[in-house]
Design an enzyme around this catalytic site. Sequence first.
Site, mmCIF file in Angstrom:
data_model
loop_
_atom_site.group_PDB
_atom_site.id
_atom_site.type_symbol
_atom_site.label_atom_id
_atom_site.label_comp_id
_atom_site.label_asym_id
_atom_site.label_seq_id
_atom_site.Cartn_x
_atom_site.Cartn_y
_atom_site.Cartn_z
ATOM 1 N N LYS A 219 -6.625 -6.185 -13.598
ATOM 2 C CA LYS A 219 -5.778 -5.480 -14.569
ATOM 3 C C LYS A 219 -6.451 -5.493 -15.937
ATOM 4 O O LYS A 219 -6.518 -4.481 -16.614
ATOM 5 C CB LYS A 219 -4.392 -6.126 -14.695
ATOM 6 C CG LYS A 219 -3.434 -5.943 -13.557
ATOM 7 C CD LYS A 219 -2.932 -4.540 -13.331
ATOM 8 C CE LYS A 219 -3.881 -3.774 -12.460
ATOM 9 N NZ LYS A 219 -3.548 -3.572 -11.083
ATOM 10 N N ASN B 39 -10.213 19.938 -5.157
ATOM 11 C CA ASN B 39 -10.211 18.479 -5.213
ATOM 12 C C ASN B 39 -10.930 18.011 -3.953
ATOM 13 O O ASN B 39 -10.576 18.438 -2.858
ATOM 14 C CB ASN B 39 -8.758 17.980 -5.212
ATOM 15 C CG ASN B 39 -8.660 16.491 -4.971
ATOM 16 O OD1 ASN B 39 -9.546 15.735 -5.354
ATOM 17 N ND2 ASN B 39 -7.585 16.065 -4.331
ATOM 18 N N GLY B 40 -11.945 17.166 -4.113
ATOM 19 C CA GLY B 40 -12.670 16.666 -2.937
ATOM 20 C C GLY B 40 -14.171 16.789 -3.132
ATOM 21 O O GLY B 40 -14.648 16.918 -4.271
ATOM 22 N N TRP C 269 -11.968 14.806 -12.233
ATOM 23 C CA TRP C 269 -12.642 13.506 -12.237
ATOM 24 C C TRP C 269 -14.035 13.801 -11.691
ATOM 25 O O TRP C 269 -14.191 14.148 -10.522
ATOM 26 C CB TRP C 269 -11.915 12.502 -11.356
ATOM 27 C CG TRP C 269 -12.446 11.115 -11.466
ATOM 28 C CD1 TRP C 269 -12.122 10.182 -12.416
ATOM 29 C CD2 TRP C 269 -13.393 10.484 -10.597
ATOM 30 N NE1 TRP C 269 -12.809 9.016 -12.181
ATOM 31 C CE2 TRP C 269 -13.609 9.173 -11.073
ATOM 32 C CE3 TRP C 269 -14.102 10.893 -9.469
ATOM 33 C CZ2 TRP C 269 -14.479 8.271 -10.467
ATOM 34 C CZ3 TRP C 269 -14.972 10.002 -8.864
ATOM 35 C CH2 TRP C 269 -15.152 8.709 -9.369
ATOM 36 N N GLU D 136 -9.661 -3.211 -15.999
ATOM 37 C CA GLU D 136 -9.557 -1.756 -15.906
ATOM 38 C C GLU D 136 -8.889 -1.119 -17.099
ATOM 39 O O GLU D 136 -9.217 0.017 -17.433
ATOM 40 C CB GLU D 136 -8.920 -1.300 -14.583
ATOM 41 C CG GLU D 136 -7.509 -1.674 -14.344
ATOM 42 C CD GLU D 136 -7.015 -1.212 -12.959
ATOM 43 O OE1 GLU D 136 -7.594 -0.304 -12.365
ATOM 44 O OE2 GLU D 136 -6.020 -1.781 -12.495
ATOM 45 N N ARG E 247 -4.956 11.784 -12.177
ATOM 46 C CA ARG E 247 -5.943 11.933 -11.104
ATOM 47 C C ARG E 247 -7.349 12.153 -11.628
ATOM 48 O O ARG E 247 -8.320 12.164 -10.868
ATOM 49 C CB ARG E 247 -5.561 13.110 -10.202
ATOM 50 C CG ARG E 247 -4.213 12.970 -9.547
ATOM 51 C CD ARG E 247 -3.890 14.185 -8.719
ATOM 52 N NE ARG E 247 -4.736 14.270 -7.556
ATOM 53 C CZ ARG E 247 -4.465 13.703 -6.386
ATOM 54 N NH1 ARG E 247 -3.366 13.004 -6.250
ATOM 55 N NH2 ARG E 247 -5.283 13.825 -5.380
ATOM 56 N N LYS F 1 -6.141 7.721 -10.575
ATOM 57 C CA LYS F 1 -5.083 7.002 -9.862
ATOM 58 C C LYS F 1 -5.300 7.002 -8.355
ATOM 59 O O LYS F 1 -5.131 5.984 -7.702
ATOM 60 C CB LYS F 1 -3.729 7.648 -10.189
ATOM 61 C CG LYS F 1 -2.550 6.975 -9.529
ATOM 62 C CD LYS F 1 -2.177 5.719 -10.252
ATOM 63 C CE LYS F 1 -1.023 4.989 -9.622
ATOM 64 N NZ LYS F 1 -1.003 3.584 -10.027
ATOM 65 N N GLU G 138 -6.068 -10.250 -9.144
ATOM 66 C CA GLU G 138 -5.320 -9.095 -9.646
ATOM 67 C C GLU G 138 -5.217 -9.144 -11.182
ATOM 68 O O GLU G 138 -5.350 -8.119 -11.849
ATOM 69 C CB GLU G 138 -3.930 -9.075 -8.987
ATOM 70 C CG GLU G 138 -2.990 -7.989 -9.438
ATOM 71 C CD GLU G 138 -3.480 -6.556 -9.196
ATOM 72 O OE1 GLU G 138 -4.510 -6.356 -8.551
ATOM 73 O OE2 GLU G 138 -2.820 -5.641 -9.708
ATOM 74 N N HIS H 209 -18.636 -24.830 -8.283
ATOM 75 C CA HIS H 209 -19.789 -24.448 -7.462
ATOM 76 C C HIS H 209 -20.631 -23.364 -8.127
ATOM 77 O O HIS H 209 -21.391 -22.672 -7.470
ATOM 78 C CB HIS H 209 -19.327 -24.000 -6.076
ATOM 79 C CG HIS H 209 -18.617 -25.085 -5.340
ATOM 80 N ND1 HIS H 209 -19.283 -26.177 -4.816
ATOM 81 C CD2 HIS H 209 -17.300 -25.290 -5.093
ATOM 82 C CE1 HIS H 209 -18.401 -27.000 -4.258
ATOM 83 N NE2 HIS H 209 -17.194 -26.483 -4.418
HETATM 84 O O1 M6R Z 1 -3.563 4.165 -3.662
HETATM 85 P P1 M6R Z 1 -4.262 2.902 -3.232
HETATM 86 O O2 M6R Z 1 -3.372 1.733 -3.201
HETATM 87 O O3 M6R Z 1 -4.982 3.063 -1.944
HETATM 88 O O4 M6R Z 1 -5.361 2.647 -4.342
HETATM 89 C C1 M6R Z 1 -6.291 1.623 -4.193
HETATM 90 C C2 M6R Z 1 -7.028 1.362 -5.476
HETATM 91 O O5 M6R Z 1 -7.732 2.511 -5.860
HETATM 92 C C3 M6R Z 1 -6.082 0.948 -6.604
HETATM 93 O O6 M6R Z 1 -5.337 -0.156 -6.260
HETATM 94 C C4 M6R Z 1 -6.895 0.645 -7.876
HETATM 95 O O7 M6R Z 1 -7.630 -0.522 -7.696
HETATM 96 C C5 M6R Z 1 -5.957 0.557 -9.084
HETATM 97 N N1 M6R Z 1 -6.555 1.176 -10.215
HETATM 98 C C6 M6R Z 1 -5.621 -0.830 -9.444
HETATM 99 O O8 M6R Z 1 -4.859 -0.940 -10.592
#
Ligand code: M6R
Length: 633
Positions: free
Chosen positions: A510, A100-101, A74, A513, A27, A628, A506, A529
């Site tokens: 991947k 958290n928040g 975070w 990130e 997190r 996450k 996607e 284009h």
């Molecule tokens: O928990 P969620 O599916 O709502 O999360 C959405 C995104 O934060 C999540 O998919 C993020 O893009 C991941 N790191 C992708 O691998």
Amino acid sequence: MCGIVGYIGTQAATDILLSGLEKLEYRGYDSAGIATVLEGQLDCIRAKGKLCNLREKLESQVNPSRIGIGHTRWATHGKPEEYNAHPHTDTARRLAVVQNGIIENYRELREGLKERGHEFRSDTDTEVIPHLIAEFLSSSSSISPSPLLEAVRQAVNKLEGAFAIAVISADYPDEFIVARQQAPLVIGFGKGEFFCASDTPAIVPHTNAVLPLENGEMARLTSLGVEVYNFAGDRLKKSPRTLNWNPVMVEKQGFKHFMLKEIYEQPGVVRACLESYLNDDWQPESKNSPINLGLSDELYRDLEQIQIVACGTSWHAGLVGKYLLEQLAGIPTMVQYASEFRYAPSPLTPNTLSIGVTQSGETADTLAALAMEKERRAAYCQNGNRPSFQPRLLGITNRPESTLGQMIPNIINTHAGIEIGVAATKTFVAQLMAFYCLALDLAYRRQTIAPTKLEQIISGLRQLPAEIEVILESQERYVENLVHELAETQDFIFLGRGINFPIALEGALKLKEISYIHAEGYPAGEMKHGPIALLDAKVPVVAIAMPGNVYDKVLSNAQEAKARDARLIGVTPTNDSEAADTFDDTIPVPAVDELLSPILTVIPLQLLAYQIAAHRGLDVDQPRNLAKSVTVE
Ligand code: M6R
């Protein structure tokens, strides 16, 4: 975003807090800290960076305290430095808070507190909380049920924003207080010991009896039990529920990284979805749908439109969902980034199903978009407008116990099991499976699919687990060879068309990130284009070419890239000579119906990203700057 834990009971708190934080490190990992109470004193230890730095600091200490709170951060407000790490304390250092928040009104609260003599030591929004609680404690005459509870209650009523907090005090060493508003918080019930955490993986090694708090709820935890209240101070009757989890699910089980383990779990994930939602004995001549999602019929009645809101990888799953819902069930479908939709919603349309897709069930933007949609539709109908505009909400999530699960009664549980790696893999495939089931169910009910086609797709779905296994077994040969040559590449392009365009997006996400390599996904036909200007011999192009509607088109788009010297890598079946001639390298996938192919074509792209990141020696499971679950806006 940020993980918090708390413990009170019979064991040394430090070890339990550290192991809990380890499970929540996904997190956030900018800093970590814990606070305990021992012999009337508050002990607060914090360290910049990952949890291992905090562990090192704590190694030389013997701390038998049986109560404590902890945090893994975070960073939002304030740099990732030790002085901004949680727990934060009041001026007298008698009480400590983890959060958290985001506290949105922290500036004005801070100014007021400073004027009244409070001394601030960090740049965070969180620090106003211990000062506020201390102020209420000093002015409160309440003794029942607990002065600390009452002071926290008064403090949370002053806070605006989203927060989950845990509070301990040296003056009240036999209790700790937690509160929740728009950020997750779960309480764990052990024997003579109680826990709190932002997420259940921190609790399941100790107990399966959990109680997720709801918004506007707080609790007092002592070694005797848990009392739950609302923010008005009324006592609530709540009972824990039992989680069907075991601690092994949150271990790496011999894999080098969680992400790799989760990639390898995908055949099982697809099987679990099929077992949950496919009617085993269904035959084309059966009088019922092959799918049983257990959803209310109200969701489906006279459906005219679907809108999907999601973020990141879940948004990509939504794009595949759109393709399926439109092409199989004939329902016009929009896919929106939740963060955009919140501030520019589409005009209201009647008989519309809104689907929130979020694996964690905690993504702030997705939850807020759904809440807004629910509210604006209800308000519209209350104003005497047509009931066909009533909200119809559906959630697709891997965590039915999450905030999303509490907010929406109709949920498709994706049954992927806990995902720890920050990069979503198995939960994406599970979300795709949810969309296959939903689209087929709707197609069957609306009679937009021929029985033979339906049968063919159902039988194709059943074969997917074995086909994923084939890809996983052959990955070393194909992907690893490529990785040695591509690991230092600076830019990648991913191409796909039709149902595989979202898979190109996607694949690029991947790679970005976890390997920090720049990558873009494009619909293959769009290259000419503009983006084609980027191509030269240094830019590999990964093209997804699955036999079907757009196969020839993708191959000719790939040729266009080849003519610009790009190195072409095909995710494609091996049995076609044209494809073999087109691509410099091939990562083979079984030749399946194009409609089902995303479940297979995404696997090599996950592996490619994983292998490149691992080869570069990067922290695959906890990539920089990410977390996450994104519980802030
Ligand atoms: O928990 P969620 O599916 O709502 O999360 C959405 C995104 O934060 C999540 O998919 C993020 O893009 C991941 N790191 C992708 O691998």
